[in-house]
Design an enzyme around this catalytic site. Structure first.
Site, PDB file in Angstrom:
ATOM      1  N   PRO A 299       7.969  58.275  47.014  1.00 35.29           N
ATOM      2  CA  PRO A 299       6.859  57.951  47.778  1.00 35.29           C
ATOM      3  C   PRO A 299       6.360  56.495  46.968  1.00 35.29           C
ATOM      4  CG  PRO A 299       5.772  60.010  47.235  1.00 35.29           C
ATOM      5  CD  PRO A 299       7.520  59.176  46.708  1.00 35.29           C
ATOM      6  N   HIS A 300       6.439  55.253  48.132  1.00 35.22           N
ATOM      7  CA  HIS A 300       6.238  54.205  46.942  1.00 35.22           C
ATOM      8  C   HIS A 300       5.749  52.779  48.842  1.00 35.22           C
ATOM      9  CE1 HIS A 300      10.474  53.545  48.435  1.00 35.22           C
ATOM     10  NE2 HIS A 300      10.296  52.555  48.529  1.00 35.22           N
ATOM     11  N   SER A 301       4.872  52.239  48.488  1.00 34.60           N
ATOM     12  CA  SER A 301       4.705  51.612  49.293  1.00 34.60           C
ATOM     13  C   SER A 301       5.887  50.006  48.990  1.00 34.60           C
ATOM     14  CB  SER A 301       3.700  51.322  49.177  1.00 34.60           C
ATOM     15  OG  SER A 301       2.652  50.105  50.513  1.00 34.60           O
TER      16      SER A 301
END
Length: 153
Positions: A66-68
């Site tokens: 998960p990362h933006s």
């Protein structure tokens, strides 16, 4: 390797399950929120990205990262956290290739440090035996034992 760092920085979480992938992402951000690495909004930004672009964060069967987007708001430090669920969550029901049990959540505000983290994480995840053993880990002590076992190889 990064396993010792996860333990020392308390950037880890072990949980039985999550209601769905959104809840899993929220849970995976908790260790980073706890010490102020990321703000509250970060987990929702990641969820919005997955809703918009699809499950791009599932980088291999059983592994999510998960990362933006780069320069995301609410990121105060560059770090990685680890979460292991006993029961994998599905990002695409019916497609087991898009299930995830191991979560490596990335926060980045320093591009060089971030690239270094990505490189070390990639190297770690290329070791299939280690990945299999991570899926069996239940405690921070297990992470330290794995670090010791694989660092000498």
């Amino acid at each position: 390797m990064m396993l010792k760092e996860f333990v020392e920085k308390k950037h880890y979480k072990f949980a039985d399950s999550a209601a769905d992938w959104k809840e899993a992402i929220r849970m995976s951000c908790e260790p980073l929120e706890f010490d102020g690495t990321v703000e509250d909004n970060y987990k929702e930004d990641i969820i919005k990205c997955v809703e918009k672009y699809g499950p791009y964060i599932v980088i291999a069967p059983n592994i999510a990262m998960p990362h933006s987007q780069e320069g995301a708001e609410g990121v105060n430090k560059t770090a990685v956290s680890f979460m292991k669920l006993e029961t994998p969550v599905s990002f695409e029901p019916g497609d087991s290739e898009l299930d995830a049990q191991l979560f490596f959540t990335l926060a980045s505000c320093n591009p060089e440090q971030h690239l270094d983290n990505m490189s070390r994480l990639s190297e770690m995840l290329m070791n299939e035996d280690l990945v299999e053993e991570l899926a069996q880990a239940k405690t921070p002590g297990d992470l330290l034992k794995l670090e010791e076992k694989y660092i000498t190889e």
